[in-house]
Design an enzyme around this catalytic site. Structure first.
Site, PDB file in Angstrom:
ATOM      1  N   ASP A 154      35.691 -98.653  77.273  1.00  0.00           N
ATOM      2  CA  ASP A 154      35.947 -98.399  75.851  1.00  0.00           C
ATOM      3  C   ASP A 154      37.350 -97.873  75.589  1.00  0.00           C
ATOM      4  O   ASP A 154      38.043 -97.425  76.489  1.00  0.00           O
ATOM      5  CB  ASP A 154      34.964 -97.345  75.328  1.00  0.00           C
ATOM      6  CG  ASP A 154      35.304 -95.933  75.817  1.00  0.00           C
ATOM      7  OD1 ASP A 154      35.522 -95.762  77.032  1.00  0.00           O
ATOM      8  OD2 ASP A 154      35.378 -95.013  74.985  1.00  0.00           O
ATOM      9  N   LYS A 179      29.072 -93.899  80.505  1.00  0.00           N
ATOM     10  CA  LYS A 179      28.510 -95.104  79.917  1.00  0.00           C
ATOM     11  C   LYS A 179      29.155 -96.375  80.468  1.00  0.00           C
ATOM     12  O   LYS A 179      28.600 -97.457  80.367  1.00  0.00           O
ATOM     13  CB  LYS A 179      28.750 -95.099  78.387  1.00  0.00           C
ATOM     14  CG  LYS A 179      28.105 -93.978  77.647  1.00  0.00           C
ATOM     15  CD  LYS A 179      28.615 -94.028  76.181  1.00  0.00           C
ATOM     16  CE  LYS A 179      28.184 -92.768  75.459  1.00  0.00           C
ATOM     17  NZ  LYS A 179      28.836 -92.671  74.161  1.00  0.00           N
ATOM     18  N   GLY A 180      30.358 -96.230  81.018  1.00  0.00           N
ATOM     19  CA  GLY A 180      31.172 -97.396  81.331  1.00  0.00           C
ATOM     20  C   GLY A 180      30.536 -98.431  82.240  1.00  0.00           C
ATOM     21  O   GLY A 180      30.782 -99.629  82.089  1.00  0.00           O
ATOM     22  N   ARG A 221      32.930-101.663  74.087  1.00  0.00           N
ATOM     23  CA  ARG A 221      32.084-101.702  75.289  1.00  0.00           C
ATOM     24  C   ARG A 221      31.194-102.940  75.324  1.00  0.00           C
ATOM     25  O   ARG A 221      30.774-103.393  76.382  1.00  0.00           O
ATOM     26  CB  ARG A 221      31.167-100.472  75.339  1.00  0.00           C
ATOM     27  CG  ARG A 221      31.877 -99.146  75.539  1.00  0.00           C
ATOM     28  CD  ARG A 221      30.837 -98.090  75.882  1.00  0.00           C
ATOM     29  NE  ARG A 221      31.281 -96.729  75.693  1.00  0.00           N
ATOM     30  CZ  ARG A 221      31.907 -95.990  76.617  1.00  0.00           C
ATOM     31  NH1 ARG A 221      32.195 -96.521  77.781  1.00  0.00           N
ATOM     32  NH2 ARG A 221      32.243 -94.752  76.359  1.00  0.00           N
ATOM     33  N   GLU A 227      30.168 -97.951  89.544  1.00  0.00           N
ATOM     34  CA  GLU A 227      31.199 -97.554  88.580  1.00  0.00           C
ATOM     35  C   GLU A 227      31.811 -98.784  87.924  1.00  0.00           C
ATOM     36  O   GLU A 227      31.868 -99.853  88.542  1.00  0.00           O
ATOM     37  CB  GLU A 227      32.325 -96.803  89.318  1.00  0.00           C
ATOM     38  CG  GLU A 227      32.200 -95.301  89.300  1.00  0.00           C
ATOM     39  CD  GLU A 227      32.452 -94.680  87.917  1.00  0.00           C
ATOM     40  OE1 GLU A 227      32.381 -95.398  86.902  1.00  0.00           O
ATOM     41  OE2 GLU A 227      32.693 -93.482  87.863  1.00  0.00           O
ATOM     42  N   ASP A 228      32.313 -98.611  86.715  1.00  0.00           N
ATOM     43  CA  ASP A 228      33.089 -99.696  86.101  1.00  0.00           C
ATOM     44  C   ASP A 228      34.528 -99.657  86.601  1.00  0.00           C
ATOM     45  O   ASP A 228      35.132-100.681  86.863  1.00  0.00           O
ATOM     46  CB  ASP A 228      33.050 -99.630  84.568  1.00  0.00           C
ATOM     47  CG  ASP A 228      33.440 -98.267  84.024  1.00  0.00           C
ATOM     48  OD1 ASP A 228      33.101 -97.257  84.659  1.00  0.00           O
ATOM     49  OD2 ASP A 228      34.088 -98.208  82.967  1.00  0.00           O
ATOM     50  N   PHE A 245      45.980-101.139  79.834  1.00  0.00           N
ATOM     51  CA  PHE A 245      44.853-100.468  79.170  1.00  0.00           C
ATOM     52  C   PHE A 245      43.817-101.536  78.820  1.00  0.00           C
ATOM     53  O   PHE A 245      44.002-102.325  77.902  1.00  0.00           O
ATOM     54  CB  PHE A 245      45.306 -99.709  77.917  1.00  0.00           C
ATOM     55  CG  PHE A 245      44.252 -98.732  77.490  1.00  0.00           C
ATOM     56  CD1 PHE A 245      43.196 -99.126  76.694  1.00  0.00           C
ATOM     57  CD2 PHE A 245      44.303 -97.419  77.937  1.00  0.00           C
ATOM     58  CE1 PHE A 245      42.190 -98.232  76.338  1.00  0.00           C
ATOM     59  CE2 PHE A 245      43.301 -96.518  77.581  1.00  0.00           C
ATOM     60  CZ  PHE A 245      42.251 -96.921  76.787  1.00  0.00           C
ATOM     61  N   ASP A 293      39.825 -94.768  88.655  1.00  0.00           N
ATOM     62  CA  ASP A 293      41.175 -94.611  88.128  1.00  0.00           C
ATOM     63  C   ASP A 293      41.839 -93.446  88.879  1.00  0.00           C
ATOM     64  O   ASP A 293      42.308 -93.630  89.999  1.00  0.00           O
ATOM     65  CB  ASP A 293      41.018 -94.347  86.617  1.00  0.00           C
ATOM     66  CG  ASP A 293      42.308 -94.459  85.841  1.00  0.00           C
ATOM     67  OD1 ASP A 293      43.343 -94.049  86.348  1.00  0.00           O
ATOM     68  OD2 ASP A 293      42.279 -94.946  84.697  1.00  0.00           O
TER      69      ASP A 293
HETATM   70  C1  PRP Z   1      35.523 -93.649  82.913  1.00  0.00           C
HETATM   71  C2  PRP Z   1      34.882 -94.641  83.886  1.00  0.00           C
HETATM   72  C3  PRP Z   1      34.746 -93.861  85.155  1.00  0.00           C
HETATM   73  C4  PRP Z   1      35.886 -92.861  85.083  1.00  0.00           C
HETATM   74  C5  PRP Z   1      36.978 -93.260  85.998  1.00  0.00           C
HETATM   75  O1  PRP Z   1      34.534 -92.865  82.352  1.00  0.00           O
HETATM   76  O2  PRP Z   1      33.642 -95.095  83.408  1.00  0.00           O
HETATM   77  O3  PRP Z   1      33.511 -93.186  85.238  1.00  0.00           O
HETATM   78  O4  PRP Z   1      36.364 -92.860  83.738  1.00  0.00           O
HETATM   79  O5  PRP Z   1      38.118 -92.460  85.836  1.00  0.00           O
HETATM   80  P1  PRP Z   1      38.635 -91.458  86.921  1.00  0.00           P
HETATM   81  O6  PRP Z   1      38.700 -92.204  88.215  1.00  0.00           O
HETATM   82  O7  PRP Z   1      40.017 -91.109  86.397  1.00  0.00           O
HETATM   83  O8  PRP Z   1      37.752 -90.269  86.963  1.00  0.00           O
HETATM   84  P2  PRP Z   1      34.761 -91.936  81.062  1.00  0.00           P
HETATM   85  O9  PRP Z   1      34.946 -90.526  81.510  1.00  0.00           O
HETATM   86  O10 PRP Z   1      35.839 -92.512  80.177  1.00  0.00           O
HETATM   87  O11 PRP Z   1      33.355 -92.035  80.335  1.00  0.00           O
HETATM   88  P3  PRP Z   1      32.574 -93.387  79.927  1.00  0.00           P
HETATM   89  O12 PRP Z   1      32.053 -93.988  81.202  1.00  0.00           O
HETATM   90  O13 PRP Z   1      31.483 -92.901  79.033  1.00  0.00           O
HETATM   91  O14 PRP Z   1      33.549 -94.297  79.226  1.00  0.00           O
END
Ligand code: PRP
Length: 179
Positions: free
Chosen positions: A158, A42-43, A164, A98-99, A151, A102
């Site tokens: 979120d 969703k991010g 969000r 992507e948002d 953070f 990480d």
């Molecule tokens: C978050 C974000 C990325 C991912 C990045 O998604 O939106 O898609 O983590 O992290 P990484 O590089 O460690 O894989 P999340 O899994 O929290 O789901 P969301 O988008 O619904 O918040």
């Protein structure tokens, strides 16, 4: 500003200014093409909607929900597909939006999957990049902001599904996620 936040990290104006630049970069790269823009939910939803509307290139849009965090602050390292794309990516120029990148695990999985399905090209645009946390060797083609280990929440990001909906990004107080 909510009392849950230590400070504002990126204002709405700072974000929108970078959204415009990312759209210009994409317009140059995809001139004359008809790319498929994929939002990783969703991010990325807020960034995605602003980005495709700021572009002049006509794009088709699709969505994939992939999740690895649950309500934790740490990635599980094993992103799961919660909802797959509706469109076929075979022979398509895919723009993955992507948002945040990480650990890189989500992006790694998405690239494997979509290139494996026959995408003609695979271009990644992320709003935020946290290179210090990378666990796999992967990076976005375009990143709007490089961030440290704060953070952060808001504008799609979120903590336990909250925050969000903010138009800006803020640093969450440690006592909120450590309680
Ligand atoms: C978050 C974000 C990325 C991912 C990045 O998604 O939106 O898609 O983590 O992290 P990484 O590089 O460690 O894989 P999340 O899994 O929290 O789901 P969301 O988008 O619904 O918040």
């Amino acid at each position: 500003m909510s009392g849950d936040f230590q400070s504002v990290f990126l204002t709405e104006a700072q974000i929108q200014n970078q959204v415009k630049k990312a759209a210009e970069w994409l317009d140059k790269r995809f001139e004359g093409k008809k790319p498929l823009a994929v939002s990783v939910l969703k991010g990325s939803v807020m960034f995605f909607c602003d980005l495709v509307r700021a572009m002049n290139t006509p794009v088709q849009i699709d969505f994939m929900t992939i999740s690895s965090y649950g309500s934790s602050t740490q990635s599980s390292g094993m992103p799961k597909i919660v909802m797959d794309l509706a469109a076929s990516v075979e022979g398509r120029d895919v723009i993955l939006v992507e948002d945040i990148v990480d650990s890189g695990n989500t992006l790694y999985k998405m690239r494997d999957l979509l290139v494996g399905r026959g995408a003609k090209s695979f271009t990644v645009v992320t709003l935020l990049d946290k290179p210090s946390r990378r666990q796999v060797d992967i990076k976005a083609d375009y990143s709007c902001f490089e961030v440290g280990d704060e953070f952060i929440v808001g504008y799609g990001l979120d903590y336990a599904q909250q925050y969000r909906d903010l138009p800006y990004i803020a640093i969450l107080k440690r006592e909120i996620y450590e309680k």
